[in-house]
Design an enzyme around this catalytic site. Structure first.
Site: not given
Length: 502
Positions: A195, A433, A458
């Site tokens: 991320s 995601d 994710h």
């Protein structure tokens, strides 16, 4: 297959946090967007992973005396703070063998959760004979400048050292320190992040190629800045996820917003909504409810991982409601299915350091222009930069820099620029995601590669492997390991050639 989810204490606490998000308005351009966490959703699957007992005994904590400001020579820049990092020597082949180092770059949260959830390094360590390093991001966890969290978060002057460039320099300095300490001068380093941490990993490889041989950037939306990606991409993917799960569920959610508005406009309408959704305290505005529902749907899609698949859980609740029930009762059935609590929407919670820290990052440089366009299951709410800037100025007294990320790291025309410049980066994404819309989804060159899965969520690929992992996830990780192994093999060949010539 029927699946009846269990709701342990940690899951309930998580749901309280999600369903109590409130704001002064639902308009896009605010700072209350879903956070870029690689670990936040794993509590849906196994909350016990966050217990201290789950942390391996092989992990050894260390602290490095870190420079406050890497980029200035003013006297105050030379101040230092203790930055935490953790090492695992169990599988390392040693410096004499130039065995590799896998370094995880912490993101916008304390390192503790990453040590139990991020399993890619530990799962790969044996085959690589690798030393494992986990580094905490400044201003999170135990890596707090200025002696205390209160002092560090005191005002914009103390928060001014809280940015990605400083963080990447921290990581580079600690990695070099470790190599020097253990005389691992020729041990290749692969940085791994998820991320926001994935963005940091890719940027570190580009900015400090002498420090990291390569990077695995999982679910890193490096193109969600400066209008490279359409601002509505995130919620378009959320909508797609729900529609693929159930057309009737999608239609129910889509039609619910106008019903909420209609009831809210009536006398005692907020009281009626409070009763329907069993709120913890009476609603003062309909936006409290709408924001909580929007964020629930968004986070369910972002972390729509096996075995729970929260999007499916919500839709089962909505579709499984009695056919005679009204539309908002069906929506509430989805809320209950997602997390069975004593009350919902606006339960009192304390703001965490993670929330406060990410708000600063969003309001300074991480200006992700995320809005809601037409054609989704949500009410349109285009991103409003002017409103966003004013909101941040009100909170912190500083103006965001919406163009800084692309100025400092790049992003525009990324294939044209990086195909002749960068190398050895894996951008991995799961297309379920919502942040994948801002990710690198196509190969840029022979060594800057996109590894994507249709059903992935994710940062799922860097989570710890389990016996129940679907075949496509196993293959994704195998592909990533194979690519990294190729980088390291080429490095060893180059090293041997150079040393032989000497």
């Amino acid at each position: 297959m029927n699946y009846s989810p269990k709701f342990p204490v940690q899951w309930v606490q998580f749901m309280v946090m999600i369903l109590s998000i409130t704001s002064t308005g639902i308009a896009a351009g605010r700072t209350d967007i879903p956070r870029l966490s690689p670990t936040r959703g794993i509590i849906m699957e196994d909350p016990d992973l966050f217990s201290s007992a789950a942390v391996s005994d092989d992990l050894q904590p260390f602290y490095y005396r870190q420079t406050l400001d890497h980029f200035n020579y003013q006297p105050q820049s030379y101040a230092t703070f203790q930055q935490r990092y953790v090492m695992n020597f169990k599988y390392w082949g040693g410096a004499n063998n130039n065995a590799p180092i896998l370094a995880y770059l912490g993101a916008e949260s304390p390192l503790d959760g990453d040590l139990t959830v991020i399993g890619f390094l530990n799962d790969s360590a044996v085959s690589f004979n690798a030393l494992l390093v986990y580094i905490e991001h400044r201003y999170y966890g135990k890596s707090i400048p200025f002696g205390s969290r209160d002092e560090a978060f005191k005002n914009a002057s103390t928060l001014g050292y809280f940015n990605s460039a400083q963080a990447i320099a921290d990581y580079a300095e600690i990695i070099m320190h470790i190599k020097n300490e253990h005389r691992a001068f020729y041990s290749p380093v692969i940085v791994v992040g998820g991320s926001y941490g994935g963005m940091l990993a890719s940027w570190l490889r580009l900015k400090y190629p002498h420090v990291a041989l390569g990077a695995l950037a999982s679910s890193a939306p490096i193109l969600y800045f400066d209008n490279i990606t359409p601002s509505g991409a995130y919620y378009s993917v959320v909508t797609k996820d729900f529609r693929e799960a159930s057309e009737s569920c999608y239609q129910t959610i889509r039609n619910s917003w106008s019903v909420i508005d209609k009831i809210a406009s009536q006398p005692n309408g907020l009281s009626t909504l409070s009763m329907i959704f069993n709120t913890c305290k009476p609603l003062t505005k309909s936006s409290e409810l709408k924001i909580a529902l929007k964020n629930m749907y968004a986070l369910a899609a972002q972390y729509n991982s096996p075995p729970r698949y929260p999007v499916t859980v919500i839709c089962r609740g909505i579709d499984g409601a009695n056919e005679t029930q009204d539309i908002l009762s069906k929506i509430f059935a989805g809320v209950v299915a997602y997390g069975n609590l004593s009350c919902y929407i606006n339960q009192q919670t304390n703001e965490s350091e993670t929330t406060e820290g990410w708000r600063w990052q969003r309001c300074s440089e991480m200006v992700i222009p995320k809005g809601i366009g037409n054609g989704t299951m949500f009410q349109p709410a285009p991103f409003n930069l002017t409103s966003f800037i004013q909101h941040c100025k009100t909170i912190f007294g500083v103006l965001p820099r919406p163009h800084w990320v692309t100025s400092y790291y790049g992003g525009h025309d990324i294939k044209l620029i990086l195909q002749r410049f960068g190398s050895n980066i894996i951008f991995s994404n799961g297309l379920r995601d919502p942040y994948s819309g801002g990710g690198v989804l196509e190969n840029i060159s022979e060594s800057i590669l996109a590894v994507k899965t249709v059903n992935g969520s994710h940062c799922l690929d860097i989570h710890a492997q389990t016996a129940s992992d679907p075949e496509w996830l196993v293959k994704q990780r195998q592909t990533e390991v194979k690519i990294i192994r190729g980088w390291i093999a080429q490095y060893y060949a180059d090293l041997k050639d150079i040393l032989f010539k000497q």
